[in-house]
Design an enzyme around this catalytic site. Structure first.
Site, mmCIF file in Angstrom:
data_model
loop_
_atom_site.group_PDB
_atom_site.id
_atom_site.type_symbol
_atom_site.label_atom_id
_atom_site.label_comp_id
_atom_site.label_asym_id
_atom_site.label_seq_id
_atom_site.Cartn_x
_atom_site.Cartn_y
_atom_site.Cartn_z
ATOM 1 C CG ASP A 157 2.021 -3.506 5.415
ATOM 2 O OD1 ASP A 157 2.672 -2.357 5.619
ATOM 3 O OD2 ASP A 157 0.425 -3.222 5.334
ATOM 4 C CG HIS A 180 -0.237 3.095 12.842
ATOM 5 N ND1 HIS A 180 -1.386 3.422 12.354
ATOM 6 C CD2 HIS A 180 0.093 2.595 12.252
ATOM 7 C CE1 HIS A 180 -1.736 2.833 11.360
ATOM 8 N NE2 HIS A 180 -0.556 2.837 10.710
ATOM 9 C CG ASP A 210 1.861 1.599 8.306
ATOM 10 O OD1 ASP A 210 2.055 0.524 6.774
ATOM 11 O OD2 ASP A 210 1.211 1.037 8.951
ATOM 12 C CD GLU A 253 -3.367 -1.444 5.837
ATOM 13 O OE1 GLU A 253 -3.183 -2.341 6.102
ATOM 14 O OE2 GLU A 253 -2.705 0.000 5.377
ATOM 15 C CD GLU A 254 -1.970 2.968 7.584
ATOM 16 O OE1 GLU A 254 -3.110 2.397 8.397
ATOM 17 O OE2 GLU A 254 -0.725 1.997 7.078
ATOM 18 C CG HIS A 260 -0.641 0.658 2.388
ATOM 19 N ND1 HIS A 260 -0.540 1.271 3.058
ATOM 20 C CD2 HIS A 260 0.151 -0.564 3.423
ATOM 21 C CE1 HIS A 260 0.267 1.462 4.542
ATOM 22 N NE2 HIS A 260 -0.259 -0.281 4.375
#
Ligand code: CO
Ligand code: ZN
Length: 342
Positions: A222, A308, A169, A199-200, A67
């Site tokens: 990922d 994140h 990410d 994706e998130e 992603h």
């Protein structure tokens, strides 16, 4: 490769606004793909053809998904004094935003502020605002509108074997897929390298691109979390010990044939690997395996600290192992002849 990672991770690309990332990737892979298209949601789909297709039968399809999107914020309201209220795009913590700057697609920069708080525990997104230096709503609206998205402003840093950025990410996996495309040699079957959107927000780009491609096997790339900083929760994956092969997360239990193939390829080629069972979190494999009548799918994971946050960190040796494993697995799948790919 670090230069590519720097360019990818410093690009702007919250979920739903991945254009700038897609243009960087498209320029990198153009000469390695036999066909490139962008679907209606913005997924970049690159087909790599086999060298020796089996006469009289259509090639089987391997889908690889990485992603392009990153977490961010979106403006929900602008008050009379020009302060912006916001909603989140993807999984963020309010504590991580304090002291940070954001940047909008048009280059506008803002800083996070907070209302007066009883104590830090009462910090919440609805107590926070973004200050873009405006004094009135009119002045703010000249730069930013309700519905505009922003991402954390944070540069890439090279720490040696380890590197850090706001969005390892998942730009690190985009870099892995790009590098794999450059060297992969497909014998009988074809591969679709998909640089997916959103994706998130729930694996949305992978879902529609997998429906369109209708693959025989799916491999997501990922990041995963880590188990090697002081007092952190026990977790089998650590930085510097190789690529991680996922067995399960909250989106998928990896098809045993896919998992075993990954292990076999890693063993055969001497690629360092670690097995991963992640309690919370998912990847594009979660969407791919539930496509149509089901697609055997798995995930190649890159160990990543501080996922994140504005300071996600990976080890380039694990990244190299991920490239080798992805190339090895795709080549192994593409070389199978006769009944079935797995
Ligand atoms: Co994420
Ligand atoms: Zn991700």
């Amino acid at each position: 490769m670090k230069d590519l990672v720097k360019r990818l991770t410093e690009a702007y690309g919250p979920s739903g606004s991945e254009d700038k990332v897609r243009e960087i990737i498209r320029a990198e892979v153009e000469k390695f793909a036999d066909e490139i298209r962008v679907d209606s949601l913005g997924n970049l789909i690159c087909r790599v053809a086999p060298k020796a297709p089996v006469a009289g039968s259509a090639p089987k399809r391997i889908m690889v998904a990485a992603h392009m999107d990153e977490i961010g914020v979106i403006v929900s309201y602008i008050d009379d004094k020009g302060f912006l209220r916001f909603s989140t795009i993807g999984g963020l913590s309010p504590y991580l935003l304090l002291g940070q700057k954001v940047v909008f697609e048009n280059g506008t920069i803002g800083v996070f502020g907070t209302e007066k708080l009883e104590d830090m525990k009462s910090l919440a997104f609805d107590k926070m605002f973004i200050d873009i230096g405006a004094s009135t709503r009119e002045e703010a609206e000249k730069k930013v509108k309700v519905g505009d998205s922003a991402v954390i402003l944070r540069e890439f840093s090279d720490l040696g074997d380890r590197v850090t950025s706001k969005c390892m990410d998942n730009r690190i996996s985009c870099a892995v897929a790009i590098e794999a495309m450059k060297s992969v040699r497909l014998e009988h079957h074809e591969a679709y390298f998909v640089f997916s959107v959103q994706e998130e927000l729930g694996l949305r780009g992978a879902r529609v691109s997998a429906y369109g491609i209708n693959p025989d096997v799916g491999i997501a790339v990922d990041v995963t979390t880590w188990g090697d900083t002081p007092e952190c929760a026990p977790f089998n994956v650590v930085l510097g010990k190789g690529v991680a092969i996922k067995a399960k997360d909250s989106s998928v239990i990896v098809h045993p044939k896919v998992k075993n193939l990954m292990i076999e390829v890693a063993e055969k080629k001497g690629i360092p690997y670690q097995m991963e069972v992640l309690e919370r979190g998912g990847t594009d494999a979660g969407a791919m395996h539930l496509t149509r009548e089901g697609v055997p799918s798995g995930t190649i994971s890159i160990p990543c600290r501080y996922v994140h946050t504005p300071c996600e960190m990976v080890d380039m040796r694990d990244v190299d192992a991920a490239v080798k494993l992805l190339v090895g697995v795709v080549e192994e799948l593409a070389s199978s002849s006769g009944g079935g790919m797995l």
